[in-house]
Write a protein that holds these residues in place. Structure first.
Motif, PDB file in Angstrom:
ATOM      1  N   THR B  69      -0.902  -5.756   7.348  1.00  0.00           N
ATOM      2  CA  THR B  69      -1.258  -4.421   6.439  1.00  0.00           C
ATOM      3  C   THR B  69       0.268  -3.651   6.440  1.00  0.00           C
ATOM      4  O   THR B  69       0.105  -2.947   5.309  1.00  0.00           O
ATOM      5  CB  THR B  69      -2.242  -3.641   7.358  1.00  0.00           C
ATOM      6  OG1 THR B  69      -1.846  -3.513   8.628  1.00  0.00           O
ATOM      7  CG2 THR B  69      -3.521  -4.209   7.329  1.00  0.00           C
ATOM      8  N   ILE B  70       0.880  -3.731   7.453  1.00  0.00           N
ATOM      9  CA  ILE B  70       1.941  -2.895   7.147  1.00  0.00           C
ATOM     10  C   ILE B  70       2.791  -3.618   6.206  1.00  0.00           C
ATOM     11  O   ILE B  70       3.613  -2.506   5.308  1.00  0.00           O
ATOM     12  CB  ILE B  70       2.962  -2.906   8.633  1.00  0.00           C
ATOM     13  CG1 ILE B  70       2.361  -2.004   9.916  1.00  0.00           C
ATOM     14  CG2 ILE B  70       4.294  -2.499   8.358  1.00  0.00           C
ATOM     15  CD1 ILE B  70       2.925  -2.069  11.135  1.00  0.00           C
ATOM     16  N   SER B  71       3.090  -4.764   5.965  1.00  0.00           N
ATOM     17  CA  SER B  71       4.100  -5.177   5.100  1.00  0.00           C
ATOM     18  C   SER B  71       3.269  -4.992   3.635  1.00  0.00           C
ATOM     19  O   SER B  71       4.089  -4.919   2.746  1.00  0.00           O
ATOM     20  CB  SER B  71       4.622  -6.658   5.229  1.00  0.00           C
ATOM     21  OG  SER B  71       3.610  -7.196   5.728  1.00  0.00           O
ATOM     22  N   ALA B  72       2.091  -5.321   3.563  1.00  0.00           N
ATOM     23  CA  ALA B  72       1.494  -4.824   2.156  1.00  0.00           C
ATOM     24  C   ALA B  72       1.573  -3.434   1.796  1.00  0.00           C
ATOM     25  O   ALA B  72       1.763  -3.267   0.708  1.00  0.00           O
ATOM     26  CB  ALA B  72      -0.225  -5.178   2.638  1.00  0.00           C
ATOM     27  N   GLU B  73       1.539  -2.439   2.705  1.00  0.00           N
ATOM     28  CA  GLU B  73       1.584  -1.063   2.334  1.00  0.00           C
ATOM     29  C   GLU B  73       3.039  -0.842   1.965  1.00  0.00           C
ATOM     30  O   GLU B  73       3.304  -0.387   0.656  1.00  0.00           O
ATOM     31  CB  GLU B  73       1.682  -0.141   3.694  1.00  0.00           C
ATOM     32  CG  GLU B  73       0.561   0.760   3.550  1.00  0.00           C
ATOM     33  CD  GLU B  73       0.278   1.489   4.838  1.00  0.00           C
ATOM     34  OE1 GLU B  73      -0.255   0.810   5.789  1.00  0.00           O
ATOM     35  OE2 GLU B  73       0.892   2.687   4.650  1.00  0.00           O
ATOM     36  N   SER B  74       4.222  -1.449   2.470  1.00  0.00           N
ATOM     37  CA  SER B  74       5.648  -1.271   2.068  1.00  0.00           C
ATOM     38  C   SER B  74       5.782  -1.969   1.034  1.00  0.00           C
ATOM     39  O   SER B  74       6.398  -1.350  -0.081  1.00  0.00           O
ATOM     40  CB  SER B  74       6.490  -1.775   3.388  1.00  0.00           C
ATOM     41  OG  SER B  74       6.071  -1.353   4.691  1.00  0.00           O
ATOM     42  N   TYR B  75       5.508  -3.353   0.826  1.00  0.00           N
ATOM     43  CA  TYR B  75       6.004  -4.092  -0.314  1.00  0.00           C
ATOM     44  C   TYR B  75       5.112  -3.488  -1.639  1.00  0.00           C
ATOM     45  O   TYR B  75       5.517  -3.644  -2.565  1.00  0.00           O
ATOM     46  CB  TYR B  75       5.654  -5.314  -0.020  1.00  0.00           C
ATOM     47  CG  TYR B  75       6.780  -6.217   0.758  1.00  0.00           C
ATOM     48  CD1 TYR B  75       7.851  -6.001   0.236  1.00  0.00           C
ATOM     49  CD2 TYR B  75       6.633  -6.640   1.952  1.00  0.00           C
ATOM     50  CE1 TYR B  75       9.068  -6.483   0.938  1.00  0.00           C
ATOM     51  CE2 TYR B  75       7.392  -6.955   2.776  1.00  0.00           C
ATOM     52  CZ  TYR B  75       8.493  -7.014   2.377  1.00  0.00           C
ATOM     53  OH  TYR B  75       9.715  -7.379   3.295  1.00  0.00           O
ATOM     54  N   GLY B  76       3.794  -2.856  -1.290  1.00  0.00           N
ATOM     55  CA  GLY B  76       3.225  -2.413  -2.613  1.00  0.00           C
ATOM     56  C   GLY B  76       4.044  -1.149  -3.066  1.00  0.00           C
ATOM     57  O   GLY B  76       4.142  -1.161  -4.310  1.00  0.00           O
ATOM     58  N   THR B  77       4.440  -0.405  -2.247  1.00  0.00           N
ATOM     59  CA  THR B  77       5.333   0.810  -2.766  1.00  0.00           C
ATOM     60  C   THR B  77       6.431   0.292  -3.371  1.00  0.00           C
ATOM     61  O   THR B  77       7.030   0.590  -4.529  1.00  0.00           O
ATOM     62  CB  THR B  77       5.648   1.862  -1.770  1.00  0.00           C
ATOM     63  OG1 THR B  77       4.421   1.892  -0.782  1.00  0.00           O
ATOM     64  CG2 THR B  77       6.087   2.990  -2.199  1.00  0.00           C
ATOM     65  N   LEU B  78       7.210  -0.743  -2.740  1.00  0.00           N
ATOM     66  CA  LEU B  78       8.457  -1.096  -3.365  1.00  0.00           C
ATOM     67  C   LEU B  78       8.190  -1.841  -4.732  1.00  0.00           C
ATOM     68  O   LEU B  78       8.864  -1.669  -5.452  1.00  0.00           O
ATOM     69  CB  LEU B  78       8.977  -2.446  -2.382  1.00  0.00           C
ATOM     70  CG  LEU B  78      10.447  -2.734  -2.700  1.00  0.00           C
ATOM     71  CD1 LEU B  78      11.287  -1.461  -2.253  1.00  0.00           C
ATOM     72  CD2 LEU B  78      10.831  -3.890  -1.608  1.00  0.00           C
ATOM     73  N   GLY B 124      -3.182  -1.137  -5.921  1.00  0.00           N
ATOM     74  CA  GLY B 124      -4.518  -1.478  -5.098  1.00  0.00           C
ATOM     75  C   GLY B 124      -4.287  -2.054  -3.801  1.00  0.00           C
ATOM     76  O   GLY B 124      -4.864  -1.725  -3.048  1.00  0.00           O
ATOM     77  N   ILE B 125      -3.206  -2.717  -3.613  1.00  0.00           N
ATOM     78  CA  ILE B 125      -2.813  -3.450  -2.538  1.00  0.00           C
ATOM     79  C   ILE B 125      -2.377  -2.516  -1.451  1.00  0.00           C
ATOM     80  O   ILE B 125      -2.885  -2.414  -0.358  1.00  0.00           O
ATOM     81  CB  ILE B 125      -1.660  -4.417  -2.459  1.00  0.00           C
ATOM     82  CG1 ILE B 125      -2.222  -5.795  -3.307  1.00  0.00           C
ATOM     83  CG2 ILE B 125      -1.191  -5.099  -1.411  1.00  0.00           C
ATOM     84  CD1 ILE B 125      -1.197  -6.769  -3.830  1.00  0.00           C
ATOM     85  N   ARG B 126      -1.561  -1.388  -1.954  1.00  0.00           N
ATOM     86  CA  ARG B 126      -1.302  -0.446  -0.845  1.00  0.00           C
ATOM     87  C   ARG B 126      -2.615   0.386  -0.528  1.00  0.00           C
ATOM     88  O   ARG B 126      -2.681   0.764   0.678  1.00  0.00           O
ATOM     89  CB  ARG B 126      -0.198   0.426  -1.723  1.00  0.00           C
ATOM     90  CG  ARG B 126       0.197   1.706  -0.692  1.00  0.00           C
ATOM     91  CD  ARG B 126       1.142   2.280  -1.277  1.00  0.00           C
ATOM     92  NE  ARG B 126       1.449   3.780  -0.599  1.00  0.00           N
ATOM     93  CZ  ARG B 126       1.644   3.782   0.758  1.00  0.00           C
ATOM     94  NH1 ARG B 126       0.943   2.804   1.414  1.00  0.00           N
ATOM     95  NH2 ARG B 126       1.843   4.641   1.327  1.00  0.00           N
ATOM     96  N   VAL B 127      -3.353   0.966  -1.556  1.00  0.00           N
ATOM     97  CA  VAL B 127      -4.562   1.566  -1.062  1.00  0.00           C
ATOM     98  C   VAL B 127      -5.613   0.794  -0.042  1.00  0.00           C
ATOM     99  O   VAL B 127      -5.943   1.601   0.985  1.00  0.00           O
ATOM    100  CB  VAL B 127      -5.389   2.134  -2.188  1.00  0.00           C
ATOM    101  CG1 VAL B 127      -6.649   2.728  -1.983  1.00  0.00           C
ATOM    102  CG2 VAL B 127      -4.367   2.936  -3.183  1.00  0.00           C
ATOM    103  N   ALA B 128      -5.662  -0.494  -0.307  1.00  0.00           N
ATOM    104  CA  ALA B 128      -6.403  -1.220   0.432  1.00  0.00           C
ATOM    105  C   ALA B 128      -5.987  -1.273   1.853  1.00  0.00           C
ATOM    106  O   ALA B 128      -6.628  -0.910   2.762  1.00  0.00           O
ATOM    107  CB  ALA B 128      -6.762  -2.572  -0.139  1.00  0.00           C
ATOM    108  N   SER B 129      -4.640  -1.528   1.929  1.00  0.00           N
ATOM    109  CA  SER B 129      -4.101  -1.479   3.285  1.00  0.00           C
ATOM    110  C   SER B 129      -4.030  -0.312   3.808  1.00  0.00           C
ATOM    111  O   SER B 129      -4.333  -0.250   5.350  1.00  0.00           O
ATOM    112  CB  SER B 129      -2.578  -2.376   3.243  1.00  0.00           C
ATOM    113  OG  SER B 129      -1.779  -1.342   2.658  1.00  0.00           O
TER     114      SER B 129
END
Lengths: 81, 143
Positions: B69-78, B124-129
């Protein structure tokens, strides 16, 4: 004034009643349930006002915030007897 | 928190794939139909939350570890920022779509958004995580 208008006015009154109930009710769990009613009526009103985009967001975010608030209630002060 | 209810678990297992497919449908069709990446991401997250509620926190954490979840949040923003840089590389403003020379295709089809479809996947990935992280943070925290 068509039937749809009367329905909209009724839903707006339900909305006001639900929000006042959330404010004045003592039991936190009941307040969250009434907040779910508020969220549902709000989603139907968005749909009536021709914005299905906001209706979907309101429905999804309403469910999610309701779940989170339920969790907070169960994890903090309220205890089942 | 552990719930031992066979019916709840079975119904969750049956409904879960439909929730996830609907969430990804809303994300991918965000640019041409009602919905969008925010609503779709929350629907995807609700699927995981339902699983973690029915099967217990430990099992839910096994499906989605904290690292994921942490990497999904960061990489979604990136991903969002990198796609915005396309405009700057081309010499036009940040997040430019048509100005950057991207083919917008036929209006009304799923590929008619240009960069918007790709941006929506990241959001979408960022909001989900984020929703899943909020849920697990509130559930696992010691009172």
């Amino acid at each position: 004034m068509t039937m749809v208008d009367y329905g909209n006015i009724a839903m707006l009154f339900i909305l006001i009643a639900a929000s006042l109930t959330v404010y004045f009710i003592r039991n936190l769990l009941h307040a969250v349930i009434v907040y779910g009613v508020f969220s549902f009526i709000m989603a139907v009103i968005w749909l009536q006002m021709n914005s299905p985009d906001l209706a979907i967001t309101e429905a999804a975010a309403g469910i999610a915030t309701t779940v989170l608030m339920m969790l907070v209630i169960f994890r903090t002060s309220r205890r089942e007897e | 928190m552990k719930i031992r209810d066979l019916i709840l678990k079975r119904i969750t297992t049956l409904v879960l794939p439909f929730i996830q497919v609907y969430g990804f449908y809303v994300i991918f069709h965000g640019q041409i139909s009602p919905g969008g990446s925010f609503a779709g991401g929350i629907i995807v997250a609700l699927g995981f939350i339902a699983y973690a509620t029915a099967f217990g926190t430990e099992e839910g954490r096994a499906v989605l570890p904290e690292k994921v979840t942490i990497s999904a949040e960061s990489y979604g923003t990136l991903w969002y920022a990198l796609l915005g840089m396309v405009g700057i590389v081309k010499g036009v403003p940040f997040l430019a779509n048509k100005l950057a020379g991207i083919d917008l295709g036929v209006p009304g089809t799923i590929s008619s958004g240009g960069l918007i479809a790709l941006l929506g996947i990241g959001v979408g990935i960022r909001v989900a995580s984020t929703m899943v992280t909020l849920f697990f943070t509130m559930l696992e925290e010691e009172v």
